[in-house]
Structures are given as C-alpha cells and as structure tokens.
Design a protein around this motif. Structure first.
Motif, mmCIF file in Angstrom:
data_model
loop_
_atom_site.group_PDB
_atom_site.id
_atom_site.type_symbol
_atom_site.label_atom_id
_atom_site.label_comp_id
_atom_site.label_asym_id
_atom_site.label_seq_id
_atom_site.Cartn_x
_atom_site.Cartn_y
_atom_site.Cartn_z
ATOM 1 N N GLU A 82 0.863 -1.176 0.000
ATOM 2 C CA GLU A 82 0.000 0.000 0.000
ATOM 3 C C GLU A 82 0.900 1.227 0.000
ATOM 4 O O GLU A 82 1.753 1.383 0.871
ATOM 5 C CB GLU A 82 -0.903 0.005 1.231
ATOM 6 C CG GLU A 82 -1.832 1.200 1.291
ATOM 7 C CD GLU A 82 -2.740 1.184 2.511
ATOM 8 O OE1 GLU A 82 -3.362 2.233 2.791
ATOM 9 O OE2 GLU A 82 -2.809 0.134 3.187
ATOM 10 N N GLU B 56 1.197 5.413 -0.100
ATOM 11 C CA GLU B 56 0.489 6.656 0.176
ATOM 12 C C GLU B 56 1.420 7.829 -0.080
ATOM 13 O O GLU B 56 2.498 7.924 0.508
ATOM 14 C CB GLU B 56 0.000 6.690 1.626
ATOM 15 C CG GLU B 56 -0.789 7.951 1.963
ATOM 16 C CD GLU B 56 -1.269 7.981 3.390
ATOM 17 O OE1 GLU B 56 -0.980 8.973 4.085
ATOM 18 O OE2 GLU B 56 -1.915 7.008 3.832
ATOM 19 N N ARG C 25 -9.561 -0.214 1.377
ATOM 20 C CA ARG C 25 -9.290 0.873 2.309
ATOM 21 C C ARG C 25 -9.707 0.556 3.737
ATOM 22 O O ARG C 25 -9.658 1.423 4.609
ATOM 23 C CB ARG C 25 -10.004 2.147 1.857
ATOM 24 C CG ARG C 25 -9.175 3.024 0.944
ATOM 25 C CD ARG C 25 -9.737 4.424 0.875
ATOM 26 N NE ARG C 25 -9.762 5.057 2.186
ATOM 27 C CZ ARG C 25 -10.394 6.200 2.443
ATOM 28 N NH1 ARG C 25 -11.057 6.811 1.489
ATOM 29 N NH2 ARG C 25 -10.372 6.725 3.647
ATOM 30 N N SER D 263 -3.142 7.337 -3.359
ATOM 31 C CA SER D 263 -2.761 6.047 -2.780
ATOM 32 C C SER D 263 -2.828 4.982 -3.864
ATOM 33 O O SER D 263 -3.612 5.089 -4.810
ATOM 34 C CB SER D 263 -3.687 5.657 -1.624
ATOM 35 O OG SER D 263 -3.634 6.599 -0.590
#
Length: 783
Positions: free
Chosen positions: A465, A467, A589, A613
């Motif tokens: 993930e 960001e 999410r 993201s």
C-alpha cells in the motif's frame, strides 16, 4: 584437621597444575578453554541489560518525530532555534532504514546526536553501515532512492547499533508540509519524560522471558561443570602416587580440587579475553537485524563479581562431588574396575521435584497475576538438571546389554561400559540445550495465537500500500507504476476532505476518488460511469448524505481554528445525482466511509487538495519488485509511505522476546560446538597411548575411527531421546501454566533434534584429523 589444611592442600593442587610438567599444563589449558568459553557467554549475558538500556537511551536521545505528537510541542513557533524534521523511514532488502529530512529555520537549529553539522539541501550524512551499503553493488537500488550527496557519517551517539542503516538529509520546503504527526517543528532532540509510567507486561510474556533465560544459561553451567573434570582419569593416577608418599584420601581430594580451582581461575582469565574479543566482533556483526556497539557490552559489576566467585567455587564442589565414589589407594585407583550399578530412584526425584514446583501454577494463565519467578526458575532448572542426572544411568543401562557386533562396535561398547559417566558428561550440555529448545518451541508455538491478530487484509489482492502526499496526480502515479518492473496490477485512488463551509464547517466528509474499477474495490456500486458520485450508507455517518446534494457548493480542504490550510480551500459544486452505495467488508481501504467520486466529476484544480494512494500487486518472479516500487514512490514524493500487507500482525513485545531468543540461541550454539570440540579433543588426548598401542598391534585405523565415532554416537542418540522426553514434558507443563491447549509441532521438535545432531556431526568431523594423528605408533613414547 587444622583450619589451615584446606588452603594448604588447595594451594598444593594449584602448584601441581602449573608445575606438573607438560601433562599438567595441557590439562589446565584445556580446562581453562572449556571454562573460559562458558565464562565469556556468562559475561555476555550479564552485559545484556546494560546493552539494552544503552540502546534505549540512544533511541530516546535522538527522538524527534515523537515530540510533535505533544500538543505544546506541535505548536512550537518558528525561530532561529527551530528545525523542521520529517520521518522518511524506508526499507531495503527487508531491512529497516531510518531516515530523517531536515530543514533548519535558523543558525541555531538543534543538531541531531552524532551529527556535527546539519546537511545542506541535497546533502546527507549517513551511518557507516549505510555508507558501506551504498558503495557496494548490493545498494544500487537504494542509492537511486536516496538522491543526496553523502557529505559525512553519523557518529556513535546517533545510532543504536553498529550495523544500523540511517541517514539525515537536508531539503527545502519542508515547513509547508507540517502536519503534527510525520512532519513537525522542534527546538531540541530527546524524548520527553513520560510521568504516567508504562503498562505492566503480560504475565505469560514474563513467563517466556524467565524460561528463555533459564534455557539459554543452563547449557553454559553444564559445560563449565564438565570442563573442570577434564583429564579426570590421568589426574586420579597422579593422586594415587600422592597416597604412596603419605597423603590420606581426604587430602588427595582437596589437592584434586586445587587443580580444578587452578583451571577455573585460568578459565576466568581466558573467559575475560574471549569476552573482550567477542565484544569487538559483536560490533561488526548483525544477528536477526540486531547489532550493538562494543561499548554497549559492559557486564554488571555485581553479576561479574558473582561469576568470579561462583565459577571457582563450583569447580571445587564439582570435583569433590565427582570423587565421592572413587577410592584412591597407593597402588592405583579403584575406578578401572567395573563400577557399581547406578541407581535410578534418586535420579527420578530431580525432575519430579521440578514438576512439583511447577504444578501449583497450572492453569494460571494471564488473568491471575504474575507467575512466581522463584518457583518457575527452580522448577525449570530441576527438570533440565534431570536430563544430566538420568543420562549417565541411561547410557550405562543401554551399553550393559550390548556386546555382539563388529569389532569397532565391541571396542566402543566396552569403552562405554568402563566409562559411561565420562561419555554422558560430554553430551550433557547438548541434551540440556535440546530439551530446553523443544520446551520453548512448544511454548512459543502454543501462545503465538494470543499475540498474533488478523489484519483483515487480503494479500491475494495487494502486496503493498503506497500513500503519497499532495500535488501528485493519480495519472502520474499510474504511469510511473505501470513502468515499474515487477508490478503486476495496481488500484489507484485519491483521498480528500470535504466540508460545507470554507472555515469551521458544520458538516464534513471523507472523500475517495478514482475510476469505476478502483471504486468497485472499495464499495458495492449499483452502477458506475464517469461523472458519478456515491454516498456510502453508514449508520455512524449522517453528514455525507446531507452534504452531497445536486447544485450544492462544497469545499475541499476546509480550514479550522488554529490549523488547516486557510486561504487554500477549493470550491466544488455537485453536478449530478448522488447514488447510494454499500461499503465492502473486504474493502481495500478497510473501514471506508463518506463519498465516492469518479475522477471526471472533479476539476483539475482539486488535485492539490488530494493525496494519492495505490494498492499494488507484485510479480513474485521479480525478487526486488518491492524495492523498485519504493524507488518509484520516493521519486514522486520523498515522504511517501509504503506498508507491506500481511494477513496477520504480531505483538511487538512478543516479537522482541522471540528475536532475543534467536540471538541467544545462536550464541549458545556456538558455545555448544566449541565446548564439544574441546571435550572431544580432551577425550582423544586421554586415549592417545591406548590408540597408539592398538595401532602398533595391527588394529586398522578404520576400525579405531569407527569405534571412536560409535563412542560419540551412542551417548548422543540416547541424550537426544531423553531430551525429547523431558522437553515435551516441560513444554506441556508450561503450556498448561499459560492456560493454553497442549499441542506438539512435531516438525519443530524434529528440527530441534536435527540441529543438535548437526552440531555433533560437525564437531565429530572436525575431530577426525587430530584422531588420525594420534593413531601413530610413536604415540607410545613417553618422557
């Protein structure tokens, strides 16, 4: 007996050890080496609390990001004494890299510990280990990720370990990104004292720590006790000569204790040297991602003094205990005759006493307070000592029934029948270590579920993930990831914050932006096409449905009193009908809420108010795919955050104890191997003339080699079987104490046995060259 007889006899034994010619010196040195290895590990163990405390102090002294979480620190005003610092931690090849971006706001900005001068924009100072990595071929990808010029190194005060990877880099424009969490303004480095006090550790974790310490230290004690008895047979023959010149039985035992005392004292000196050498080596190695500086390893004065007193005292007591059943007469030692059969009943009492001490704590678990540390320690020690008590009886009982077989087998069995105790002593340490390892493996495996929780993340849909901060459009992130080697698939969305007013909104909502495919990974949509807007149905969120009404003007990134982005709010008018959607339980999410908006429904002006993201699925055939994705993200935003998805996460305290066990076990394994080799060489030295005589009479070297191997293999096999039984019993009791169902991971048990057997095989192979040299006829020569 006069009061001064003991010191005089012990002193005579010391003189015999050092003035008894080559034979006395060799025995004293072998004893000293064996004792010294154990003493070195004991000193290392006593230095661990100091090392951990120093690491914590270093970590506290360089604390920076932690300061910005405090309200009063987060509001520090800009001055010529302030420094803006940002957390830029990353990972490379599975190792953590501590990174900080710095922007001084005046000439008196604070310096991080270990840094003499703040790096200018585009420059960085690095740890010695990181400098070494960047200069090597293995750091190529990391060098691409850190586009700064190295201008210096971080000193020891700024690092927690000699192999730590860390850097400080200078940048511009950092003050604009202060967020009170990962980027903040400080005027000093150092942890703020916490007056609230820490939480008490879980009782089961404390139980783990106690058992780990006992299991790691018990083999050390066993090896020291074995080392002081090196050369026992030759020593006893020398004592018989003392009887011939007038010494009585008690005096000869005290003289023998003096010889052992000499070896133990010399072992203290050897151990100190070994420890100092090991301490320097520790500064250049890393075990399970843990490293220290040599200066960290300072033994506790009290514990060091205890070792200095306990080791020689133990040597004297062990020697007197060993000679309790030996009759030393002027014409010889009545040990070469067949000894009396060992009794089993008192040997069983030792482990049974250990079980009796642990029995009251069965079922206590973590809800009934801490375990009694004295009863736990004593109980585990007695159970493990039970292995050393039972093994000589097991070896004697086994070889007493053996006899027929090949010539090498008969030679080995006959030798074991005459000196089963010596053979058992040699493998006591490995048996205790394996028994403790099996028990610990069962305990760790049993309680792991209590300290491991599911994350709810589906690792089949994403591995990483990513960001990023503001000002990075989704299209740019998509293009860069599509060109990154190792990326198989990606889902890209942006996030923002929406309010009904520019300043101090009464209603607000979280916003997720993406194309229809990406939004379907977040929620269940009735239908989707470009320009659609969705409101998620959430009982706890009532603002989103009220906010999103066609024709209403809303504001991205509204500002608040004392914070926010005053003057940078971006207006947006809802153009289309807002559809209803349901959150997916397996949303990428996690707990998603608020509004879902397709990208085409928003103007480009909104981009600066959004953070992008990406959820990335990697190609497992590309080994460095993770580092390539990190490089891509860092090129777009130096403060990019990347999380590796796992299906479960483990408690930090539990993981630390497990890491400590692995580090300690590695040290103990080295000690086991070294001590076994010294013990094996001592045994071969004792049999030098016997082996030479057999070769002189025509015995084949192959036969003698096999007999020596059998003499090692039989006690080892019996020791491993016994250690399995004791280890399983101890593991089951510990699991019952922690209120955990008793399960046996046989694969782990067999692996522990395999490790123990592997150490013995390596030691045996290393002892073959000396064995072949000893099997020469010239070994019959004597002085």
């Amino acid at each position: 007996m006069s009061a001064g007889q003991w010191p005089r006899d012990l002193a005579m034994g010391v003189r015999f050890a050092f003035t008894g010619g080559r034979e006395g010196w060799v025995r004293a040195v072998l004893t000293a080496v064996g004792v010294g290895l154990g003493v070195a590990l004991l000193l290392l163990t006593s230095a661990i609390p100091s090392a951990l405390a120093t690491r914590d102090d270093r970590e506290d002294a360089r604390d920076d990001i932690g300061l910005v979480y405090r309200d009063e620190t987060a509001k520090t005003k800009r001055s010529d004494r302030t420094l803006v610092v940002a957390n830029a931690d990353t990972e490379y090849d599975g190792k953590g890299v501590r990174g900080r971006l710095l922007e001084p706001e005046g000439p008196r900005a604070p310096l991080p510990p270990g840094v003499r001068k703040l790096p200018a924009p585009g420059e960085m100072v690095v740890s010695p280990a990181l400098a070494e990595l960047l200069e090597s071929g293995g750091g190529k990808l990391l060098k691409e990720r850190l586009p700064y010029r190295v201008v210096g190194t971080i000193g020891e005060p700024g690092l927690v370990g000699s192999r730590e990877l860390a850097y400080f880099a200078g940048v511009d424009g950092l003050a604009e990104r202060i967020n009170g969490s990962t980027v903040g303004r400080i005027d000093a480095f150092g942890k703020v004292t916490d007056q609230s006090g820490g939480e008490e550790m879980d009782p089961v974790l404390l139980l783990l720590i106690m058992v780990v310490l006992v299991v790691l230290l018990m083999p050390v004690a066993v090896f020291i006790a074995t080392a002081v008895r090196f050369g026992g047979e030759r020593r006893d023959r020398r004592l018989a000569a003392l009887r011939l010149v007038g010494a009585d039985g008690r005096m000869t035992r005290r003289i023998a204790a003096g010889e052992a005392l000499a070896g133990a004292v010399l072992g203290l000196a050897f151990g100190t040297v070994f420890f100092l050498i090991g301490r320097e080596i520790a500064g250049s190695v890393e075990v399970f991602h843990v490293s220290v500086f040599p200066s960290y390893l300072n033994p506790s004065p009290a514990l060091a003094a205890l070792i200095v007193v306990a080791v020689p005292a133990s040597a004297v007591l062990v020697t007197l205990f060993a000679l309790r059943g030996v009759v030393i007469e002027p014409l010889g030692v009545v040990r070469t005759a067949k000894p009396a059969r060992r009794r089993l009943w008192w040997r069983l009492l030792v482990p049974l006493a250990g079980l009796a001490m642990l029995y009251p704590m069965l079922g206590q678990g973590s809800d009934n307070g801490n375990f009694n540390e004295y009863m736990v320690t004593s109980g585990v020690v007695l159970l493990l000592v039970g292995v050393t008590a039972l093994l000589p009886w097991a070896v004697e009982a086994f070889v007493a029934r053996m006899g027929s077989g090949s010539l090498s087998w008969q030679l080995a069995v006959r030798r074991l029948q005459l000196s089963s105790g010596t053979a058992a002593r040699m493998v006591n340490g490995i048996a205790v270590a394996v028994a403790g390892a099996i028990a610990l493996q069962m305990l760790f495996a049993g309680v792991e579920g209590q300290y491991t929780t599911p994350t709810g993340k589906d690792t089949s849909r994403a591995h990483l993930e990513v960001e990023l901060g503001h000002d990075v459009p989704m299209t740019t992130l998509r293009e860069k990831l599509d060109r990154t080697k190792g990326v198989r698939d990606r889902v890209i969305v942006s996030r923002g914050w929406l309010g009904d007013k520019r300043f101090e909104p009464e209603m607000s909502s979280d916003v997720t932006i993406g194309d229809c495919a990406a939004l379907r990974e977040m929620a269940t949509l009735p239908s989707c096409r470009d320009g659609d807007v969705f409101a998620l149905q959430n009982a706890e969120d009532t603002d989103s449905a009220k906010l999103a009404k066609p024709g209403r003007t809303l504001y991205f990134d509204p500002s608040y009193e004392g914070g926010g982005s005053a003057g940078k709010e971006i207006a947006w008018t809802v153009r289309s009908e807002v559809k209803k959607a349901q959150p997916r339980e397996d949303s990428l999410r996690g707990e998603i809420w608020g509004l879902l908006i397709t990208s085409s429904a928003l103007p480009d002006e909104v981009t600066p108010a959004l953070s992008s993201s990406a959820y990335v699925r990697l190609d497992p055939s590309v080994p460095d795919a993770t580092d390539r994705v990190r490089n891509t993200a860092a090129a777009l935003d130096p403060l990019a955050k990347i999380w590796t998805w796992t299906s479960t996460e483990r408690s930090g305290e539990y993981a630390s104890i497990r890491t400590g066990l692995f580090v300690g076990a590695a040290c103990v394994l080295v000690l086991i191997g070294a001590s076994l080799l010294v013990s094996q060489l001592e045994q071969l030295r004792e049999r030098k003339k016997l082996l030479s005589a057999l070769v002189a009479f025509g015995t084949r070297r192959r036969t003698l080699s096999l007999s020596v191997l059998w003499q090692t293999a039989i006690p080892i096999a019996l020791g491993l079987i016994l250690s399995c039984v004791v280890g399983l019993v101890l593991g089951a009791v510990l699991l019952k104490m922690s209120a955990t169902p008793v399960t046996v991971a046989w694969t782990s048990v067999l692996s522990m046995v395999g490790v123990g057997a592997g150490v013995v095989v390596v030691v045996t192979l290393l002892s073959l060259p000396p064995l072949l040299r000893l099997m020469r006829p010239d070994g019959l020569r004597t002085e």
